[in-house]
Motif scaffolding. Structure first.
Motif, mmCIF file in Angstrom:
data_model
loop_
_atom_site.group_PDB
_atom_site.id
_atom_site.type_symbol
_atom_site.label_atom_id
_atom_site.label_comp_id
_atom_site.label_asym_id
_atom_site.label_seq_id
_atom_site.Cartn_x
_atom_site.Cartn_y
_atom_site.Cartn_z
ATOM 1 N N ARG A 1 0.835 -1.202 0.000
ATOM 2 C CA ARG A 1 0.000 0.000 0.000
ATOM 3 C C ARG A 1 0.866 1.246 0.000
ATOM 4 O O ARG A 1 1.828 1.340 0.766
ATOM 5 N N VAL A 2 0.492 2.204 -0.849
ATOM 6 C CA VAL A 2 1.170 3.501 -0.913
ATOM 7 C C VAL A 2 0.096 4.592 -0.927
ATOM 8 O O VAL A 2 -1.045 4.337 -1.307
ATOM 9 N N PRO A 3 0.437 5.804 -0.515
ATOM 10 C CA PRO A 3 -0.547 6.892 -0.570
ATOM 11 C C PRO A 3 -0.944 7.187 -2.019
ATOM 12 O O PRO A 3 -0.195 6.880 -2.948
ATOM 13 N N PHE A 4 -2.129 7.802 -2.198
ATOM 14 C CA PHE A 4 -2.496 8.310 -3.524
ATOM 15 C C PHE A 4 -1.530 9.416 -3.955
ATOM 16 O O PHE A 4 -1.125 9.493 -5.093
ATOM 17 N N GLY A 5 -1.229 10.320 -3.016
ATOM 18 C CA GLY A 5 -0.418 11.493 -3.341
ATOM 19 C C GLY A 5 -1.143 12.747 -2.878
ATOM 20 O O GLY A 5 -1.009 13.159 -1.738
ATOM 21 N N MET B 1 -7.920 4.791 1.516
ATOM 22 C CA MET B 1 -7.271 6.043 1.120
ATOM 23 C C MET B 1 -5.880 5.799 0.545
ATOM 24 O O MET B 1 -5.052 6.706 0.476
ATOM 25 N N THR B 2 -5.620 4.566 0.141
ATOM 26 C CA THR B 2 -4.323 4.252 -0.442
ATOM 27 C C THR B 2 -4.491 3.584 -1.802
ATOM 28 O O THR B 2 -5.538 3.028 -2.116
ATOM 29 N N SER B 3 -3.420 3.643 -2.589
ATOM 30 C CA SER B 3 -3.247 2.833 -3.784
ATOM 31 C C SER B 3 -2.240 1.735 -3.416
ATOM 32 O O SER B 3 -1.944 1.534 -2.243
#
Lengths: 420, 420
Positions: free
Chosen positions: B117-121, B405-407
């Motif tokens: 999982r990573v943030p959208f930005g 809320m993550t990609s």
């Protein structure tokens, strides 16, 4: 088949797909696999019809002066039909994503909560020349419980019509509703437009093709879109790279297959190894027929042409690569942030800290360490089937397999529970 | 703060958010939690500033003749500030979604594959009156590693400005970049429009508010949208229902809180139990002040008003409910398919087969068995924090917590791997 109003025609097929999707969503894995195997068998037993349809398309393309490489992508052969049939059989062999429990548990008040995978409903596919996508997409959508509306390129219209006719008969013969696989009526851009505006009738749209197609769908569609495929992929050769591995990876990433989105389009080299690596990589790439569009450091080598800002933004899809020397790892990360299409980037390094920083800071669908960018692929990742490679951040990112073709819902079971 | 060009202003704040998001994406959980606790403390220690800003908004609303219920939603009190601060502390207590490995394994060729999982930005939030959303959204976005651009309603502009000023100072004091939380400059619809067209600068847009707001964002945005919240929720009382449970569930679902998206708006009753259930449910609802908009079967009871097609499509958000008797379970499913907004539907039944068919065939974000529709809520589901309830099928469906809320991205590690 069509009236004069493309929007009306598209909504009509979408509504038939919606009605058929309700039954498909409830079909068991066994029922769906039976249909997939019947589809594979039918493609082979009715190969003559499909090849005849394809011959019409090829003839028309030749008469129109279409370039040979495009005609090659359009052409079907018995071998290619075999591969299409095998693709459908492979999908039958994959687990059914529908009904998978993604998370679950029992709440403090005794409510039982399950989040389960469910089909989207109706999927629209817009794609270019290759008619094998027609069978692939039909198979993947059917297995994931989705009805699909197929809009291939008009240059493949006879091939696609023949394939879809064969697949629909097989689906009906296996006891499912054939309207789960339909062609979008109409050959003009108006029918593509109508598909893009069919919000509420189509649940998700997946464009597959060149950058222009994808951009226009993303811009114009009110139906939610999964963006696929543009890849301006970078290979960064770190100060701590094993230069033999680096050379093999750069060559493989650039030359293994140039026309695909996971081919490398840009090479970055740490200044500390430029003296040792540049002579080797320049001559190896040039021996493989690659034109290097380089910065000042690369331009010192014969045959390297000067890179412009445009070059660093390019997805060449050809035997070209942009190249630059960077002062350090963070400069490589900044360069990638600026120019990358966030598809795939690779670092070559033996330094754990550098690998860790690169994989954390580079925000792309796939970030590779000591491996060729060509591995970003559903087949290579072991997904068994791939509908495309998503380069967006919502819903799915990277190669999309069957689970990515589903949504979820919460099923909550109580015993008369009310909120206090 | 702003030039005359809203698009230019919005892109400028988005670019500052982007730059700040790079550091936030790499922040550890400890660093983010420290900032969240500092934000909570600052809201309380600087309560005077926030309440003074809010008083301006309330005064302006009163002078403008805003209805009392809207002013109540706008008004902040020390208790409400406490709740906002507690919300931020609760988010600090939740696990960090960033870095979670969603799946992983080693491929046949030895490549190690991890989907993390990573943030959208950069996230854009467009929302209506309640200023508490400002702190909630800032906290949830910060914890999930996303920079956020906040566009609240202009009626709450002084409250939101004060809250954001306090939060930014706390974030900076905790050692993170304050530009991860910013207000969208400009009060006019042009700035909302600019936010919706900032594709490439903003990664995802989340509208929270009434149906009109959400529809306009979905229609006009080129930035990917997560649609939230419209709920035309149904309760279906099956032939095999325990009628005591049914009565409690219908009353709770309709009257527990009428202004929310998970309130029931429509009641369906199986014909076999209509004779026994209708007298009870009609009088109980009417005693609770509910107006029933019923079909012919319901109209036989005093005070029931005739339902039109419009009624079945309504999200009343008031003490009104549409109602109909259906001949069987499948007719209930068909009615729901036709009119539902696919938010939440409930069946009341003791029959396992009926519950199984209803939960499989009804395609809504949440499908409940023997429980009130009011349970569709991030807090009730145990997510600890909720940014909204998604009613779309892409990416997230139902209550959205931190993981939504993550990609993700794929991190692939090899040892010089190239494709053969």
């Amino acid at each position: 088949m069509s009236t004069t109003d493309p929007a009306h025609d598209v909504i009509a097929v979408a509504e038939r797909a919606r009605a058929a999707s309700h039954g498909l969503a409830l079909a068991t894995r066994a029922e769906k696999d039976r249909a997939l195997l019947a589809m594979a068998d039918a493609l082979l037993s009715r190969a003559d019809e499909v090849l005849a349809g394809n011959a019409e398309d090829v003839e028309r393309a030749e008469a129109g002066g279409t370039p040979a490489n495009i005609i090659d992508r359009l052409r079907l052969t018995p071998d290619r039909l075999d591969a299409m049939a095998q693709g459908l059989r492979d999908v039958a062999g994959l687990p059914d994503p529908v009904g998978e429990v993604v998370r679950g548990g029992t709440l403090a008040n005794g409510l039982e909560l399950r989040q389960v995978r469910v089909p989207f409903g109706v999927v629209g596919m817009i794609y270019e020349a290759r008619p094998n996508v027609t069978a692939d997409a039909a198979g993947i959508c059917l297995k994931s419980g989705n009805a699909v509306l197929l809009r291939g390129s008009s240059s493949a219209r006879s091939s696609n019509a023949a394939i879809v006719a064969v697949l629909r008969d097989a689906i009906a013969g296996a006891g499912l509703e054939p309207d789960v696989v339909q062609l979008v009526p109409g050959d003009t851009h108006d029918s593509v437009k109508a598909l893009m505006r069919a919000r509420g009738h189509v649940d998700v749209l997946i464009p597959r093709g060149g950058a222009g197609l994808i951009r226009s769908v993303v811009e114009e569609s009110t139906v939610p879109v999964i963006e696929t495929g543009v890849g301006n992929c970078h290979v960064y050769v770190d100060r701590a790279a094993d230069l033999d591995k680096a050379l093999a990876i750069v060559l493989n990433a650039k030359t293994h297959r140039t026309s695909v989105c996971n081919a490398a389009e840009s090479l970055l080299v740490h200044a500390d190894v430029a003296g040792a690596f540049l002579p080797r990589v320049v001559s190896a790439l040039q021996d493989a027929g690659v034109t290097i569009h380089g910065d000042a450091a690369f331009e010192a080598y014969d045959g390297v042409v000067p890179a412009t800002e445009d070059d660093y933004e390019q997805e060449y899809l050809s035997l070209d690569i942009s190249a630059a020397v960077v002062p350090d790892l963070d400069a490589a990360i900044r360069h990638i942030r600026r120019y990358s299409s966030q598809h795939t980037e690779a670092i070559v390094t033996e330094d754990v800290a550098a690998a860790r920083r690169f994989t954390a800071a580079v925000d792309s669908a796939a970030v590779l360490v000591n491996a060729s960018t060509r591995f970003t692929d559903g087949g290579e990742f072991g997904f068994g089937a791939e509908i495309g490679i998503s380069t967006q951040k919502l819903h799915a990112r990277g190669p999309m397999g069957l689970p990515e073709m589903t949504s979820t819902k919460y099923v909550v079971t109580g015993d008369g529970h009310v909120r206090p």
